[in-house]
Write a protein that holds these residues in place. Structure first.
Motif, mmCIF file in Angstrom:
data_model
loop_
_atom_site.group_PDB
_atom_site.id
_atom_site.type_symbol
_atom_site.label_atom_id
_atom_site.label_comp_id
_atom_site.label_asym_id
_atom_site.label_seq_id
_atom_site.Cartn_x
_atom_site.Cartn_y
_atom_site.Cartn_z
ATOM 1 N N VAL A 29 28.464 -21.102 -24.570
ATOM 2 C CA VAL A 29 27.389 -22.064 -24.857
ATOM 3 C C VAL A 29 27.752 -23.437 -24.296
ATOM 4 N N LEU A 30 29.015 -23.835 -24.425
ATOM 5 C CA LEU A 30 29.459 -25.100 -23.853
ATOM 6 C C LEU A 30 29.208 -25.140 -22.347
ATOM 7 N N ALA A 31 29.582 -24.053 -21.664
ATOM 8 C CA ALA A 31 29.421 -24.015 -20.219
ATOM 9 C C ALA A 31 27.947 -24.070 -19.816
ATOM 10 N N VAL A 32 27.097 -23.320 -20.529
ATOM 11 C CA VAL A 32 25.672 -23.312 -20.183
ATOM 12 C C VAL A 32 25.054 -24.687 -20.417
ATOM 13 N N PHE A 33 25.395 -25.320 -21.534
ATOM 14 C CA PHE A 33 24.837 -26.648 -21.804
ATOM 15 C C PHE A 33 25.354 -27.657 -20.788
ATOM 16 N N GLY A 34 26.630 -27.550 -20.402
ATOM 17 C CA GLY A 34 27.159 -28.463 -19.397
ATOM 18 C C GLY A 34 26.470 -28.307 -18.063
ATOM 19 N N LEU A 67 38.146 -19.674 -19.133
ATOM 20 C CA LEU A 67 37.358 -19.951 -17.938
ATOM 21 C C LEU A 67 36.108 -20.757 -18.270
ATOM 22 N N PHE A 68 35.404 -20.376 -19.320
ATOM 23 C CA PHE A 68 34.192 -21.103 -19.700
ATOM 24 C C PHE A 68 34.497 -22.540 -20.102
ATOM 25 N N VAL A 69 35.617 -22.755 -20.798
ATOM 26 C CA VAL A 69 35.993 -24.118 -21.173
ATOM 27 C C VAL A 69 36.283 -24.940 -19.926
ATOM 28 N N PHE A 79 22.947 -22.077 -32.472
ATOM 29 C CA PHE A 79 22.139 -23.194 -32.958
ATOM 30 C C PHE A 79 23.005 -24.424 -33.222
ATOM 31 N N TYR A 80 24.079 -24.265 -33.975
ATOM 32 C CA TYR A 80 24.899 -25.424 -34.334
ATOM 33 C C TYR A 80 25.642 -25.992 -33.128
ATOM 34 N N MET A 81 26.051 -25.133 -32.194
ATOM 35 C CA MET A 81 26.755 -25.618 -31.016
ATOM 36 C C MET A 81 25.841 -26.469 -30.153
ATOM 37 N N MET A 128 36.346 -29.637 -26.943
ATOM 38 C CA MET A 128 37.168 -28.820 -27.832
ATOM 39 C C MET A 128 36.962 -29.223 -29.285
ATOM 40 N N GLY A 129 36.830 -30.513 -29.545
ATOM 41 C CA GLY A 129 36.601 -30.963 -30.917
ATOM 42 C C GLY A 129 35.272 -30.470 -31.458
ATOM 43 N N LYS A 130 34.232 -30.562 -30.621
ATOM 44 C CA LYS A 130 32.932 -30.062 -31.051
ATOM 45 C C LYS A 130 32.963 -28.550 -31.284
#
Length: 898
Positions: A371-376, A445-447, A279-281, A309-311
């Motif tokens: 989550v970062l990868a999916v949102f991207g 890898l996800f990053v 949720f927060y991500m 990375m900061g987020k």
């Protein structure tokens, strides 16, 4: 709507299968429970929430109270009901339970009254329950009245300023009075300076400074969000609720230790914190788009990787805050135990740091990266939510119904390791380490993918078309190779080790082959039985290795000739056989070794064997525990299966699963006449043993019988145990122990587990004395108890050598009222008689007879040693343990105990 749908499906769509338990339709059966159980809690929670919002004007508090009540009801009021709880306290908890379910369960459901009663009988409400319902209704209505009064007063006019407001107005007025009029203030302002004179310049910040700046902004934003102050306490309540109210063996209160608490909370924290981080991500990534700040924010020279990375770092603070708060709360609970309950457990943060740091931190890192990868990729918050929730649900589904997670798929670390004070992750440390490395490599890898996919500009259709060209795709893949090669390599490495391990599909197929080849031919076949067992065992616990050489002196105890007979040795290396001192080759039939050596009735032959084995061999499938093992933390080996010693004949339980399982055999009425073979271990009548063990110098090794030899040479300890009276099964237990000796008794225990040793040695001494008087003289010289790591939570009463998991007895809270350590020890000691000497048989009710008589013996000893009141408490404890077993076996022929 719920009642209408329930009535419709229960009665209008009833079928033949449901006719056995669904009674006739009655409106009262639906309306009365709704009015008695639903209406009071709805009015109560609705009124409190209404008053909270009206008075405080804070939304977070409106839903805080109902949610806290819900979690408290589910995790405590409904589920917590140990047998030792006093009726007065239990009654009080029934009255304060808003749902009313505790009263219903304790009064009408806990003792099953049968379908006929529940369909046609009337459940009456007692006075206390009715009064509690009215109290909840009145409390809700009173809250509405209070909120009405408060709201009406606030509308009657502007309230006079408070003391603080008047003080602020006075100070402001005096400042303006002393400084002159506003015009003078403006006139005295310094002259303006052109911006160019300031010499300002825009310089892009570095990677780490950008990460720090964005992370700090995320942290400040999180600290202002009410959800953090709601969900963190709720997660803490949920995680600690089950721990604080947990019970040990026989419903005794568990003695909380740092390691036990850390290990038991892992799964709960894993699941709940991952949902919260999702949720927060997502909200952090969506914030710039929602506020309209995205065009400015993404036009800055900050690098995309630094932004993400900061987020992620700032959002990860949520997990860190929860873990830090949980550790502080756990230490407070342990301190409370020390100060007010006399607990001897020392405070230590080390188990929390090790367990949570090793399991949870890598999970949180890879989850945020995913989550970062999916949102991207999707650039849509709701799609990201759907994918994230689906990933967690699918993972839980695979764990529960898909055969379990492996070290390759268990990214959550779900039930992967078990804490033991006797060794750090002793069973699965290596696969767990590589699993965590694999998870962290996936995070990298996800990053990398998220940096590549995360768009700072709107999609251009022509640019998308260019990127999916073969050359562009090939170049993109090449650029990702450094981030891709490590997780692929680690994943293949883990998969190969799992496939070579003792829980692999290949191992299961070997067991299936054993069943297919031998079930029809060798089930119920007559076999020779041992007269004497002689073993020479060499152990290397750090390598999980053992070498076994031994002989069985076998006799044909049947009245017919045995033309051939079989032995199941398990899978071993360098296996060889001798018969009457001569080497012999057995016919290997998919793991069942058949010897074509005829034995006349009463004839005796000596079977020799030699082999090596790693146990357990390789990696487990996906974590968990074990009942037998050779590990640096301890050694547990039994004669219940071929993992340690060859088993005589065909083993029915090998290769059986849900696809080929069968019902237990039907025994004739006279099954108990004549000689009944042993129910466990090697077949036949009791036999003698000689077991020689060699292992590390700092280990002690215990087996059945009496110690006849012990010496240490060149860093190796050698002991010899010989049975001073025939036994029906045997074991071998090893560990780094301290010893407490009693009157013909001894306890071998981990040096830190001194909590209940006095009580346990008292139980051993009393058991040996009184059971010998009541049932049969104890035939062996020494009665000892050996502790092993909590990779399994059981205790077993082997002749002269009781085995106890550290999770039973040693880590059970014992006080003058519960005396749990005494009861468990007395029960397992009773199996020296009921299960070894007097009831070694099998068949319908055989094991139940052994358990029932051990139960009865414990009650007698509790009365003799502790008093009649303790016998009553003990009876309650055992009643709760064996109620389900009696119900399951109620239709089987059983021996009744007077």
């Amino acid at each position: 709507l719920h009642l209408t749908m329930a009535a419709f499906f229960n009665h209008a769509l009833a079928d033949a299968a449901s006719a056995d338990y669904i009674g006739p339709f009655s409106l009262a059966n639906y309306a009365v429970p709704a009015l008695a159980f639903g209406m009071p809690v709805i009015i109560f929670l609705g009124g409190i929430a209404f008053a909270t919002g009206t008075i405080t004007r804070r939304p977070i508090l409106v839903f805080l109270f109902p949610v806290v009540v819900m979690f408290g009801t589910l995790s405590f009021l409904i589920s917590w009901s140990p047998s030792w709880l006093s009726p007065a306290v239990n009654r009080l908890l029934m009255m304060v339970d808003p749902s009313g379910y505790r009263w219903l369960n304790e009064t009408w459901l806990k003792v099953d009254r049968g379908v006929e009663f529940y369909n046609h009988g009337a459940i009456g409400f007692d006075t206390g329950f009715v009064l509690s319902r009215f109290v909840f209704i009145l409390a809700g209505l009173a809250a509405v009245a209070i909120s009405q009064r408060h709201f009406g007063r606030s509308l009657s006019g502007v309230a006079a300023p408070g003391r603080l407001s008047r003080l602020r107005q006075t100070i402001t007025h005096r400042i303006w009075r002393d400084s002159g009029d506003a015009g003078n203030v403006i006139a005295s302002a310094p002259p303006r300076t052109p911006l160019a004179d300031l010499g300002m310049a825009t310089v892009p910040t570095g990677l780490f400074r950008t990460v720090g700046t964005i992370a700090a902004a995320e942290i400040r934003e999180l600290l202002t969000r009410p959800g953090l102050y709601l969900f963190v306490p709720l997660i803490m309540i949920q995680a600690t609720g089950n721990i604080v109210t947990s019970v040990a063996a026989f419903d005794a209160p568990a003695l909380l230790t740092p390691g036990a608490m850390a290990g038991q909370m892992v799964n709960t924290l894993n699941l709940l914190v991952c949902f919260l981080l999702l949720f927060y991500m997502v909200e952090s990534l969506q914030r710039e788009y929602s506020t309209g700040f995205a065009p400015i924010f993404y036009a800055t020279p900050a690098r995309t990787g630094a932004i993400l990375m900061g987020k992620a770092l700032g959002t990860s603070l949520v997990g860190a805050v929860i873990l830090g708060a949980m550790m502080a709360l756990c230490l407070v609970i342990l301190l409370w135990q020390q100060l007010f309950n006399g607990s001897p457990v020392a405070l230590s943060a080390w188990p929390f740091l090790v367990t949570w740091g090793a399991v949870l931190i890598p999970t949180f890192i890879v989850w945020c990266s995913f989550v970062l990868a999916v949102f991207g990729l999707t650039r849509n918050r709701y799609t990201t939510y759907a994918v994230g929730i689906a990933a967690i649900i699918y993972t839980m589904y695979r764990q529960a119904f898909g055969g379990g997670l492996t070290w390759v798929t268990n990214w959550l670390g779900w039930s992967a390791v078990r804490w033991s004070d006797m060794g750090l992750f002793p069973l699965n440390s290596k696969p767990f380490f590589w699993n965590r490395m694999f998870v962290l490599s996936l995070a990298v890898l996800f990053v990398s993918l998220s940096v590549r996919w995360y768009g700072r500009r709107d999609h251009d259709a022509q640019r998308v078309f260019q990127r999916i060209q073969p050359r562009a795709l090939l170049w993109s893949t090449v650029r990702l190779l450094p981030a891709l090669i490590v997780p692929v390599g680690l994943g293949v490495f883990l998969w190969m080790n799992v496939e070579r391990g003792y829980q692999s599909e290949a191992e299961e197929e070997l067991q299936k082959d054993y069943w297919r080849r031998n079930f029809a031919t060798w089930r119920d076949s007559k076999q020779p039985a041992p007269e004497h067992v002689d073993l020479d065992v060499e152990l290397e616990p750090t390598r999980r290795w053992m070498r076994v050489e031994g002989t069985y002196r076998l006799q044909n105890q049947h009245d017919v000739r045995l033309d051939s007979w079989a032995v199941t040795p398990g899978h071993a290396d360098n296996l060889s056989w001798t018969l009457a001192g001569e080497e012999i080759e057995a016919d290997d039939r998919a793991g069942l070794h058949v010897f074509d050596h005829a034995l006349e009735p009463g004839e005796v032959v000596e079977l020799g064997f030699s082999y090596e084995r790693f146990f357990p061999k390789g990696y487990s499938r996906g974590g968990g525990g074990a009942g037998e093992f050779v590990l640096d933390a301890g050694v547990v080996l039994t004669s219940f299966g071929p993992q340690w010693v060859p088993m005589i004949g065909y083993l029915e339980q090998v290769g059986i699963d849900e696809d080929n399982q069968f019902e237990p055999r039907d025994y004739p009425d006279d099954f108990y006449e004549g000689v009944t073979p042993n129910g466990f271990g090697l077949q036949g009548r009791p036999y003698t043993t000689r077991i020689r063990v060699t292992g590390p110098e700092d280990f002690h090794f215990n087996s059945v019988g009496v110690l006849t030899e012990s010496n240490v040479s060149e860093g190796r300890r050698t002991v010899v145990w010989e049975s001073d009276h025939p036994v029906t099964f045997f074991n071998l237990v090893g560990g780094r122990w301290d010893v407490r000796e009693g009157n013909g008794t001894a306890i071998y225990y981990h040096p830190e587990h001194t909590y209940n040793i006095d009580e346990m040695i008292e139980a051993l001494d009393a058991s040996r004395k009184y059971y010998s008087e009541w049932f049969y003289p104890y035939p062996w010289q020494l009665l000892k108890l050996s502790e092993f790591p909590a990779l399994a939570a059981y205790a077993q009463g082997f002749p002269t050598n009781i085995t106890f998991s550290e999770a039973i007895g040693f880590l059970t809270k014992s006080d003058p009222r519960s005396r749990a350590a005494f009861l468990v020890t007395a029960h397992e000691s009773a199996h020296q008689w009921w299960g070894n000497i007097l009831t070694p048989g099998r068949g319908p009710g055989g094991n139940l007879l052994s358990e029932g008589m051990s139960h009865y013996a414990t009650l007698m000893l509790a009365e003799q040693q502790l008093g009649i009141g303790q016998r009553i408490e003990t009876s309650k404890r055992f009643e709760s343990r064996y109620a389900n077993r009696r119900q399951v076996d109620s239709e089987r022929p059983m021996v009744k105990i007077d």
